[in-house]
Design a protein around this motif. Structure first.
Motif, PDB file in Angstrom:
ATOM      1  N   SER A 108       0.963  -1.206  -0.071  1.00  0.00           N
ATOM      2  CA  SER A 108      -0.222   0.056  -0.199  1.00  0.00           C
ATOM      3  C   SER A 108       0.935   1.339   0.092  1.00  0.00           C
ATOM      4  CB  SER A 108      -1.024  -0.007   1.290  1.00  0.00           C
ATOM      5  OG  SER A 108      -1.491   1.246   1.565  1.00  0.00           O
ATOM      6  N   PRO A 135      -4.311   1.786  -1.987  1.00  0.00           N
ATOM      7  CA  PRO A 135      -5.073   0.892  -1.186  1.00  0.00           C
ATOM      8  C   PRO A 135      -6.511   0.714  -1.304  1.00  0.00           C
ATOM      9  CG  PRO A 135      -4.445   2.347   0.197  1.00  0.00           C
ATOM     10  CD  PRO A 135      -3.809   2.645  -1.322  1.00  0.00           C
ATOM     11  N   PRO A 138      -8.723  -2.805  -4.032  1.00  0.00           N
ATOM     12  CA  PRO A 138      -7.650  -3.887  -3.805  1.00  0.00           C
ATOM     13  C   PRO A 138      -7.026  -4.805  -5.041  1.00  0.00           C
ATOM     14  CG  PRO A 138      -9.650  -3.832  -2.635  1.00  0.00           C
ATOM     15  CD  PRO A 138      -9.753  -2.810  -3.463  1.00  0.00           C
ATOM     16  N   GLU A 139      -7.840  -4.658  -6.066  1.00  0.00           N
ATOM     17  CA  GLU A 139      -7.379  -5.239  -7.335  1.00  0.00           C
ATOM     18  C   GLU A 139      -6.093  -4.657  -7.969  1.00  0.00           C
ATOM     19  OE1 GLU A 139      -8.574  -7.901  -9.081  1.00  0.00           O
ATOM     20  OE2 GLU A 139      -9.995  -8.177  -7.429  1.00  0.00           O
ATOM     21  N   PHE A 141      -3.398  -4.549  -6.314  1.00  0.00           N
ATOM     22  CA  PHE A 141      -2.409  -5.628  -5.715  1.00  0.00           C
ATOM     23  C   PHE A 141      -2.329  -6.729  -6.709  1.00  0.00           C
ATOM     24  CE2 PHE A 141      -3.114  -3.048  -1.777  1.00  0.00           C
ATOM     25  CZ  PHE A 141      -1.929  -3.319  -1.196  1.00  0.00           C
ATOM     26  N   ARG A 142      -3.474  -7.247  -7.287  1.00  0.00           N
ATOM     27  CA  ARG A 142      -3.229  -8.441  -8.449  1.00  0.00           C
ATOM     28  C   ARG A 142      -2.431  -7.863  -9.690  1.00  0.00           C
ATOM     29  NH1 ARG A 142      -6.799 -12.588  -9.039  1.00  0.00           N
ATOM     30  NH2 ARG A 142      -8.496 -11.482  -7.809  1.00  0.00           N
ATOM     31  N   TYR A 152       2.493  -9.109   0.146  1.00  0.00           N
ATOM     32  CA  TYR A 152       1.485  -7.878   0.064  1.00  0.00           C
ATOM     33  C   TYR A 152       1.857  -7.474   1.566  1.00  0.00           C
ATOM     34  CZ  TYR A 152      -0.869  -9.531  -4.076  1.00  0.00           C
ATOM     35  OH  TYR A 152      -1.026 -10.091  -5.268  1.00  0.00           O
ATOM     36  N   GLU A 169     -10.329  -8.387   1.807  1.00  0.00           N
ATOM     37  CA  GLU A 169     -10.156  -8.120   0.016  1.00  0.00           C
ATOM     38  C   GLU A 169      -8.867  -8.690  -0.460  1.00  0.00           C
ATOM     39  OE1 GLU A 169     -11.473  -6.049   2.195  1.00  0.00           O
ATOM     40  OE2 GLU A 169     -13.615  -5.585   1.560  1.00  0.00           O
ATOM     41  N   VAL A 170      -7.884  -7.619   0.042  1.00  0.00           N
ATOM     42  CA  VAL A 170      -6.427  -7.991  -0.660  1.00  0.00           C
ATOM     43  C   VAL A 170      -5.953  -9.372  -0.098  1.00  0.00           C
ATOM     44  CG1 VAL A 170      -3.950  -7.078  -0.663  1.00  0.00           C
ATOM     45  CG2 VAL A 170      -6.152  -5.498  -0.657  1.00  0.00           C
ATOM     46  N   ILE A 173      -6.930 -11.990  -2.285  1.00  0.00           N
ATOM     47  CA  ILE A 173      -6.323 -12.043  -3.692  1.00  0.00           C
ATOM     48  C   ILE A 173      -5.012 -12.777  -3.528  1.00  0.00           C
ATOM     49  CG2 ILE A 173      -5.011 -10.441  -5.479  1.00  0.00           C
ATOM     50  CD1 ILE A 173      -7.570  -8.303  -4.987  1.00  0.00           C
ATOM     51  N   LEU A 181      -0.422 -11.678   3.261  1.00  0.00           N
ATOM     52  CA  LEU A 181      -0.742 -10.117   3.238  1.00  0.00           C
ATOM     53  C   LEU A 181       0.012 -10.064   4.953  1.00  0.00           C
ATOM     54  CD1 LEU A 181      -1.827  -7.465   3.085  1.00  0.00           C
ATOM     55  CD2 LEU A 181      -3.961  -8.263   3.961  1.00  0.00           C
TER      56      LEU A 181
END
Ligand code: PLP
Length: 430
Positions: A108, A135, A138-139, A141-142, A152, A169-170, A173, A181
């Motif tokens: 983030s 942040p 969330p997508e 991060f993908r 992450y 959410e993160v 993923i 995470l």
């Protein structure tokens, strides 16, 4: 623990220690020693080979630090913890434990300035690339993930926006890819429980709310024990290939008899052994003392901060108040999803009159301390724009995206009327 419970008020008083078996001492003793006598040569050999757990040398482990580690692991709902000499050591080790030269981490953007510097400069110089993403999506991060992404990273309640991170959410993923995470929960202990939402590792600067009295620098990493490192062997080579620094141990295999603790054992037996950053048992004693009242304190910090935030919204000198209690829409929904029992002690605000007003405000404070810290029992304040070119530059960096009139408060435990009276007289002085 004498009583099996998952209630934080009891855990902080009882987990990891009952009484000294020899003297009956109730308060956790300060084991002020560097080393520990082995029973015999076989015992020594077993300890070094990890066939038996026990203390060898205080750089790697200490009984006072061990009580703190057990208590933090129990409080967070994890399986084991590693106490370190600072929060900075905790965030550095948390990533170095997984990422090697050529690997990357997706983080983030909303981070404590010191963590930002560590990631953007020091880890980069060590060959670990940290990719920063927004942040609120969330997508992102993908999208930033590739074959060399090992972790992450995010903060639960980051300054200055105080917008709670979408942990579940993160984490979800990441779990698709075999990527853990790691969450810095420094600003929201008790209130947020990252493991309940799928985070794999929690880090703390115990310097802040956990110690709670501004008396000892410290950090900790907590292993959730909820991540299947072995299943993602290709993604996580650091835990799944022979480690030449520990007799070729494959960590997921070597520690199997002890439990799902490969991550935290590796951090202790390689990074802490090699890089140091061990906490002094005296500091761990102070941190444990603070920890005993954390649930009570965080409740009052939250109450006082919410009252301060509501009061600030009525002041004509102020254009914006930053605190979860003042948020709306999706940001507020996230705060209410992840923070239970309060919104924490941090409050930001922006003065219409800009940087000069910020300086005057800070200089006029009588009760609030002007310091580069948060999470003290006393109320603290800082005007990051004033410190940009000073040795406190890392603190200034947290002001990115806010106005020159931005002031951060870490609201303490004084009587609310005294807190508001000090803010009132300082606002009148600008
Ligand atoms: N993480 C957060 C959110 C912090 O606020 C801080 C310090 O301000 C740190 C980590 C670093 O901790 P320490 O100062 O104990 O090294």
């Amino acid at each position: 623990m004498a009583v099996e419970t998952n209630r934080p008020e009891t855990i902080v008083l009882h987990a990891g220690w009952r009484a000294d078996p020899t003297t009956g001492a109730v308060a956790p003793p300060i084991f002020q020693t560097t080393s520990y006598q082995f029973h015999d040569t076989e015992h020594a050999a077993n300890l070094f080979a990890l066939k038996e757990l026990g203390h060898i040398y205080t750089r790697i482990g200490n009984p006072t630090n061990d009580i703190l580690e057990q208590r933090l692991a129990a409080l967070e709902g994890g399986v084991a913890a590693l106490a370190l000499s600072s929060g900075q050591a905790a965030s550095a080790f948390a990533l170095q434990n997984l990422a090697r030269v050529g690997d990357n981490v997706v983080s983030s953007t909303d981070l404590y300035g010191g963590t930002w510097n560590l990631f953007a400069n020091t880890l980069r110089d060590q060959g670990i690339e940290v990719r920063f993403v927004d942040p609120s999506d969330p997508e992102a991060f993908r999208r930033a993930t590739d074959d060399r992404t090992r972790a992450y990273y995010a903060e639960t309640l980051p300054n200055p926006k105080l917008a709670v991170f979408p942990i579940a959410e993160v984490a979800a993923i990441g779990r698709e890819f075999g990527i853990p995470l790691i969450v810095d929960n420094t600003a929201a202990p008790i209130l947020a429980r990252p493991f309940d939402h799928g985070a794999a590792v929690v880090v703390y600067s115990t310097t802040k709310y956990i110690g709670g009295h501004g008396a000892a620098i410290g950090g900790a990493i907590i292993d959730g024990g909820n991540f299947d490192w072995e299943k993602h062997a290709e993604r996580q080579p650091a835990l799944n290939t022979p480690d030449p620094s520990y007799h070729g141990a494959v960590w997921t295999q070597a520690v199997k008899p002890i439990g799902p603790v490969a991550y935290i054992i590796k951090a202790r037996t390689t990074l802490l052994r090699d890089l140091g950053s061990a906490p002094s048992p005296f500091n761990s004693f102070i941190t444990l003392l603070g920890l005993e009242t954390l649930p009570l304190r965080i409740e009052r910090h939250s109450q006082n901060a919410s009252a301060v935030a509501a009061w600030l919204t009525k002041r004509p000198e102020i254009t914006k108040v930053i605190h979860p209690s003042q948020q709306t829409g999706e940001t507020r929904a996230r705060a209410d999803k992840y923070l239970k029992g309060g919104y924490g002690g941090l409050v930001g605000f922006e003065l219409a009159a800009g940087a000069e007003a910020g300086r005057k405000f800070i200089d006029a404070l009588k009760l609030f301390y002007h310091v580069a810290n948060i999470g003290d029992a006393r109320s603290l304040a800082i005007h990051p724009a004033s410190t940009t070119h000073s040795q406190l530059a890392e603190e200034a960096q947290i002001a990115t995206g806010v106005s020159p009139g931005y002031v951060r408060l870490a609201v303490g435990l004084e009587h609310i009327d005294d807190i508001l009276a000090d803010l009132d007289q300082a606002l009148r002085a600008i």
